[in-house]
Write a protein that holds these residues in place. Structure first.
Motif: not given
Length: 375
Positions: A130-157
């Protein structure tokens, strides 16, 4: 000593030594040298079939949402590192696991908050609740997040996450293989030297580059062992399920099911954890089966129930439940008109790489278990 509780154990090829005083004295002598007789434990450490140390469980969103949100007022993300309420299996308390060697929890963040950047040997994933405006940054890649999205933060990143000032309180499920990394005595953890990353790619460059089905950039040079697609959007995933349902009757055991895949290889998204999204059509009831490997489910859409080793677990949107290894399971959509969708993640890549993956169908009653109790 071996418990000898299975009649099959009293046959040649299994250990069925009857102890006497001489043997007991012998065992005590071996203990003094930190040794032991294999036949006293052989049947326990080599079971006839997999023995799950977790139990089937369900964590209902109606029970957990308020306690999770209360954490916002009790602990800051700076001091918590990660402000997560984790899901604890009653039989896996000692390793803080949700199911098998998999960890899961629910994380919440306010607008303007951000968690510091870190990395670890364990692989991690998110499913946005739930919510809006969430994001993640993975090894310098900024990714915006929406409802029910599936997101990776792999090992070592290096990875951190937050919610933009103009966003809303956001909540997502975390999934990691921390217990597995610890069991293998291979886990590492590090805090980013600058505490927070600075994005050094265009926002959403990963899904913009790899998010179109069947297409990858011609000049693609990705060499890492995990997927270059770091966000799998719900809109595309649900559309794919609907399209697949027009072309297939689906699986007898999982309905219309799709595996999230690495667009470069077609394989699992990460080395140790995989993920699926499945759709149960109105009124659909799958047949039961069981497999090695543990699965944690998140109800992405709709409602229904699952039967796990004869016990019925009713679920609705945002509930989370787990199916331990070698557990009979089947799913049902009780609605007459609307479909239900289940996101799930698992340790299948690990099972497959080690040669341990195996599954079998429920052999009786046309593939349906008798329901003996309701959770």
């Amino acid at each position: 000593m071996s418990k000898q509780i299975d009649d099959r154990d009293r046959q040649l090829g299994r250990a069925f030594v009857d102890d006497d005083e001489k043997l007991q004295a012998y065992y005590r002598e071996l203990e003094r040298h930190e040794t032991g007789a294999l036949w006293t434990v052989a049947n326990d450490i080599e079971p006839w079939e997999p023995v799950a140390h977790s139990v089937p469980m369900i964590w209902r969103h109606a029970d957990l949402r308020e306690p999770v949100l209360r954490s916002l007022d009790l602990v800051s993300p700076e001091k918590a590192g990660r402000r997560v309420v984790y899901l604890r299996n009653p039989r896996r308390k000692e390793v803080s696991a949700c199911c098998g060697w998999l960890f899961s929890g629910i994380q919440a963040m306010r607008p303007g908050e951000k968690a510091s950047s870190h990395r670890h040997a364990a692989s991690a994933l998110r499913f946005i609740m739930e919510g809006a405006g969430a994001y993640t940054i993975v090894n310098g890649h900024k990714i915006t997040l929406g409802l029910r999205d599936f997101v990776l933060t792999p090992n070592g990143t290096w990875h951190d996450h937050g919610v933009d000032e103009g966003g809303e309180i956001s909540m997502w499920q975390d999934g990691l293989d921390i217990p597995l990394a610890n069991a293998l005595e291979a886990n590492f953890y590090a805090v980013h030297p600058d505490l927070f990353q600075k994005p050094n790619y265009p926002v959403d460059d990963s899904p913009l580059s790899y998010g179109a089905a069947g297409l990858v950039p011609v000049d693609d040079e990705w060499q890492r062992p995990y997927s270059p697609l770091l966000r799998y959007s719900w809109d595309q995933t649900y559309a794919a399920l609907l399209d697949y349902a027009k072309a297939s009757d689906g699986s007898l055991y999982d309905g219309i099911i799709l595996r999230y895949s690495n667009p470069r290889t077609g394989g699992h998204v990460m080395q140790t954890m995989g993920a699926h999204m499945q759709m149960l059509r109105p009124g659909e009831k799958t047949r039961a089966h069981r497999h090695t490997g543990n699965v944690i489910y998140h109800v992405a859409k709709g409602s229904g129930y699952s039967v796990l080793n004869g016990q019925r677990f009713d679920w609705r949107e945002k509930d989370i439940f787990c199916v331990p290894a070698w557990t009979w399971h089947e799913h049902a959509n009780a609605a007459a008109r609307d479909d239900s969708c289940l996101f799930s993640f698992n340790d299948f890549p690990t099972m497959e790489k080690l040669g341990f993956y195996r599954e079998e169908p429920y052999p009786e009653n046309d593939g349906h278990q008798p329901i003996t109790s309701i959770f």
